[in-house]
Design a protein around this motif. Sequence first.
Motif, PDB file in Angstrom:
ATOM      1  N   SER A  65     -14.762 -54.490 -39.680  1.00  0.00           N
ATOM      2  CA  SER A  65     -14.547 -54.493 -41.082  1.00  0.00           C
ATOM      3  C   SER A  65     -15.851 -55.109 -42.152  1.00  0.00           C
ATOM      4  CB  SER A  65     -13.578 -55.629 -41.211  1.00  0.00           C
ATOM      5  OG  SER A  65     -12.298 -55.239 -40.647  1.00  0.00           O
ATOM      6  N   MET A  66     -15.860 -54.501 -42.998  1.00  0.00           N
ATOM      7  CA  MET A  66     -17.154 -54.914 -43.795  1.00  0.00           C
ATOM      8  C   MET A  66     -16.722 -55.037 -45.309  1.00  0.00           C
ATOM      9  SD  MET A  66     -19.639 -51.819 -42.568  1.00  0.00           S
ATOM     10  CE  MET A  66     -18.192 -50.833 -42.671  1.00  0.00           C
ATOM     11  N   SER A  67     -17.490 -55.893 -45.927  1.00  0.00           N
ATOM     12  CA  SER A  67     -17.269 -56.031 -47.543  1.00  0.00           C
ATOM     13  C   SER A  67     -18.573 -55.581 -48.136  1.00  0.00           C
ATOM     14  CB  SER A  67     -17.124 -57.709 -47.861  1.00  0.00           C
ATOM     15  OG  SER A  67     -16.132 -58.255 -47.268  1.00  0.00           O
ATOM     16  N   VAL A  68     -18.156 -54.570 -49.292  1.00  0.00           N
ATOM     17  CA  VAL A  68     -19.392 -54.125 -49.709  1.00  0.00           C
ATOM     18  C   VAL A  68     -19.251 -54.317 -51.234  1.00  0.00           C
ATOM     19  CG1 VAL A  68     -20.229 -51.687 -50.293  1.00  0.00           C
ATOM     20  CG2 VAL A  68     -19.267 -51.938 -48.207  1.00  0.00           C
ATOM     21  N   MET A  69     -20.318 -55.147 -51.852  1.00  0.00           N
ATOM     22  CA  MET A  69     -20.529 -55.232 -53.228  1.00  0.00           C
ATOM     23  C   MET A  69     -21.034 -54.193 -54.013  1.00  0.00           C
ATOM     24  SD  MET A  69     -18.954 -58.298 -53.646  1.00  0.00           S
ATOM     25  CE  MET A  69     -19.538 -58.514 -55.239  1.00  0.00           C
ATOM     26  N   ARG A  70     -20.318 -53.523 -54.844  1.00  0.00           N
ATOM     27  CA  ARG A  70     -20.990 -52.708 -55.972  1.00  0.00           C
ATOM     28  C   ARG A  70     -20.745 -52.866 -57.242  1.00  0.00           C
ATOM     29  NH1 ARG A  70     -19.612 -46.257 -56.748  1.00  0.00           N
ATOM     30  NH2 ARG A  70     -21.792 -46.025 -57.864  1.00  0.00           N
ATOM     31  N   GLU A  71     -21.512 -53.065 -58.354  1.00  0.00           N
ATOM     32  CA  GLU A  71     -21.435 -53.523 -59.391  1.00  0.00           C
ATOM     33  C   GLU A  71     -20.670 -54.453 -59.847  1.00  0.00           C
ATOM     34  OE1 GLU A  71     -20.363 -49.573 -61.207  1.00  0.00           O
ATOM     35  OE2 GLU A  71     -22.892 -48.935 -60.895  1.00  0.00           O
ATOM     36  N   GLY A  72     -20.519 -55.565 -59.151  1.00  0.00           N
ATOM     37  CA  GLY A  72     -19.801 -56.828 -59.238  1.00  0.00           C
ATOM     38  C   GLY A  72     -18.483 -56.741 -58.665  1.00  0.00           C
ATOM     39  N   THR A  73     -18.077 -55.634 -57.944  1.00  0.00           N
ATOM     40  CA  THR A  73     -16.594 -55.524 -57.556  1.00  0.00           C
ATOM     41  C   THR A  73     -16.931 -55.342 -55.895  1.00  0.00           C
ATOM     42  OG1 THR A  73     -15.760 -54.233 -59.121  1.00  0.00           O
ATOM     43  CG2 THR A  73     -14.664 -53.898 -57.088  1.00  0.00           C
ATOM     44  N   ARG A  74     -15.978 -56.177 -55.052  1.00  0.00           N
ATOM     45  CA  ARG A  74     -15.940 -56.139 -53.751  1.00  0.00           C
ATOM     46  C   ARG A  74     -15.058 -55.259 -53.129  1.00  0.00           C
ATOM     47  NH1 ARG A  74     -17.276 -60.451 -49.760  1.00  0.00           N
ATOM     48  NH2 ARG A  74     -18.151 -61.520 -51.504  1.00  0.00           N
ATOM     49  N   TYR A  75     -15.326 -54.360 -52.104  1.00  0.00           N
ATOM     50  CA  TYR A  75     -14.551 -53.460 -51.601  1.00  0.00           C
ATOM     51  C   TYR A  75     -14.499 -53.871 -49.939  1.00  0.00           C
ATOM     52  CZ  TYR A  75     -15.478 -50.862 -55.878  1.00  0.00           C
ATOM     53  OH  TYR A  75     -15.394 -50.653 -57.127  1.00  0.00           O
ATOM     54  N   ALA A  76     -13.262 -53.574 -49.555  1.00  0.00           N
ATOM     55  CA  ALA A  76     -13.109 -53.703 -48.222  1.00  0.00           C
ATOM     56  C   ALA A  76     -13.432 -52.488 -47.527  1.00  0.00           C
ATOM     57  CB  ALA A  76     -11.913 -54.208 -47.640  1.00  0.00           C
ATOM     58  N   VAL A  77     -14.192 -52.244 -46.555  1.00  0.00           N
ATOM     59  CA  VAL A  77     -14.552 -50.948 -45.873  1.00  0.00           C
ATOM     60  C   VAL A  77     -14.362 -51.068 -44.433  1.00  0.00           C
ATOM     61  CG1 VAL A  77     -16.247 -49.071 -45.492  1.00  0.00           C
ATOM     62  CG2 VAL A  77     -16.360 -50.455 -47.674  1.00  0.00           C
ATOM     63  N   GLU A  78     -13.829 -50.195 -43.818  1.00  0.00           N
ATOM     64  CA  GLU A  78     -13.878 -49.986 -42.169  1.00  0.00           C
ATOM     65  C   GLU A  78     -14.592 -49.233 -41.688  1.00  0.00           C
ATOM     66  OE1 GLU A  78     -10.178 -48.696 -39.653  1.00  0.00           O
ATOM     67  OE2 GLU A  78      -9.861 -50.908 -40.082  1.00  0.00           O
ATOM     68  N   GLY A  79     -15.466 -49.387 -40.778  1.00  0.00           N
ATOM     69  CA  GLY A  79     -16.478 -48.601 -40.100  1.00  0.00           C
ATOM     70  C   GLY A  79     -16.076 -48.335 -38.725  1.00  0.00           C
ATOM     71  N   LYS A  80     -16.703 -47.338 -38.168  1.00  0.00           N
ATOM     72  CA  LYS A  80     -16.413 -47.081 -36.852  1.00  0.00           C
ATOM     73  C   LYS A  80     -17.881 -47.222 -35.839  1.00  0.00           C
ATOM     74  CE  LYS A  80     -13.422 -43.162 -37.676  1.00  0.00           C
ATOM     75  NZ  LYS A  80     -13.338 -41.669 -37.617  1.00  0.00           N
ATOM     76  N   VAL A  81     -17.721 -48.225 -34.944  1.00  0.00           N
ATOM     77  CA  VAL A  81     -18.659 -48.531 -33.890  1.00  0.00           C
ATOM     78  C   VAL A  81     -19.416 -47.302 -33.662  1.00  0.00           C
ATOM     79  CG1 VAL A  81     -19.458 -49.391 -31.894  1.00  0.00           C
ATOM     80  CG2 VAL A  81     -17.852 -50.644 -33.187  1.00  0.00           C
ATOM     81  N   GLY A  82     -20.742 -47.217 -33.851  1.00  0.00           N
ATOM     82  CA  GLY A  82     -21.508 -46.004 -33.477  1.00  0.00           C
ATOM     83  C   GLY A  82     -21.957 -45.062 -34.539  1.00  0.00           C
ATOM     84  N   GLU A  83     -21.246 -45.077 -35.807  1.00  0.00           N
ATOM     85  CA  GLU A  83     -21.662 -44.571 -36.866  1.00  0.00           C
ATOM     86  C   GLU A  83     -22.373 -45.379 -37.949  1.00  0.00           C
ATOM     87  OE1 GLU A  83     -18.193 -43.234 -39.129  1.00  0.00           O
ATOM     88  OE2 GLU A  83     -17.924 -45.277 -39.915  1.00  0.00           O
ATOM     89  N   THR A  84     -22.986 -44.553 -38.842  1.00  0.00           N
ATOM     90  CA  THR A  84     -24.035 -45.301 -39.654  1.00  0.00           C
ATOM     91  C   THR A  84     -23.230 -45.995 -40.709  1.00  0.00           C
ATOM     92  OG1 THR A  84     -24.447 -43.371 -40.947  1.00  0.00           O
ATOM     93  CG2 THR A  84     -25.994 -43.758 -39.304  1.00  0.00           C
ATOM     94  N   LEU A  85     -23.911 -46.927 -41.364  1.00  0.00           N
ATOM     95  CA  LEU A  85     -23.275 -47.480 -42.628  1.00  0.00           C
ATOM     96  C   LEU A  85     -22.945 -46.458 -43.887  1.00  0.00           C
ATOM     97  CD1 LEU A  85     -22.261 -49.796 -44.292  1.00  0.00           C
ATOM     98  CD2 LEU A  85     -24.674 -50.367 -44.676  1.00  0.00           C
ATOM     99  N   ALA A  86     -23.887 -45.616 -43.828  1.00  0.00           N
ATOM    100  CA  ALA A  86     -23.707 -44.637 -44.809  1.00  0.00           C
ATOM    101  C   ALA A  86     -22.627 -43.698 -44.620  1.00  0.00           C
ATOM    102  CB  ALA A  86     -24.933 -43.762 -44.844  1.00  0.00           C
ATOM    103  N   LYS A  87     -22.292 -43.404 -43.438  1.00  0.00           N
ATOM    104  CA  LYS A  87     -20.990 -42.575 -42.985  1.00  0.00           C
ATOM    105  C   LYS A  87     -19.638 -43.275 -43.417  1.00  0.00           C
ATOM    106  CE  LYS A  87     -19.044 -39.219 -40.546  1.00  0.00           C
ATOM    107  NZ  LYS A  87     -18.913 -37.795 -40.412  1.00  0.00           N
ATOM    108  N   ALA A  88     -19.676 -44.637 -43.195  1.00  0.00           N
ATOM    109  CA  ALA A  88     -18.277 -45.440 -43.328  1.00  0.00           C
ATOM    110  C   ALA A  88     -18.311 -45.379 -44.799  1.00  0.00           C
ATOM    111  CB  ALA A  88     -18.525 -46.768 -42.740  1.00  0.00           C
TER     112      ALA A  88
END
Length: 133
Positions: free
Chosen positions: A26-49
Amino acid sequence: ATTTTTMALRRALNLQTFVRSASTISMSVMREGTRYAVEGKVGETLAKALSRHPALVTAVPVTSIVRGPDAHVLIPDEHLAKMPELEYLERTQLEDVGIDPGANSRLASQCMLTPELDGLVVSIAEMYPENPM
């Protein structure tokens, strides 16, 4: 028999949850003042997630045929310490597309997701406009 079946089903569901959590983070991504919850797969890049999230897909434009979707991201020290050092080529790529990259800057395509990065917080930083060449 019903109790035994119910207990077996619960064990299977608990195992499925464990397997799922071991392969995703699980990750939190901030973009232009808004926080988004993002799920990523182990072994993939952050860009892909990031490219799978509907609100963030525009934050990771395709910057090259080789790298595909990418973004200039800022990563806090605590998570950066769990990542490998940038190599010369990676730093050069970052300087080519990131605006004012600093010590906490990375390209999302350079960030391989690992179980140690669960809870990662990143902020999407500015990039130069895509080169039409």
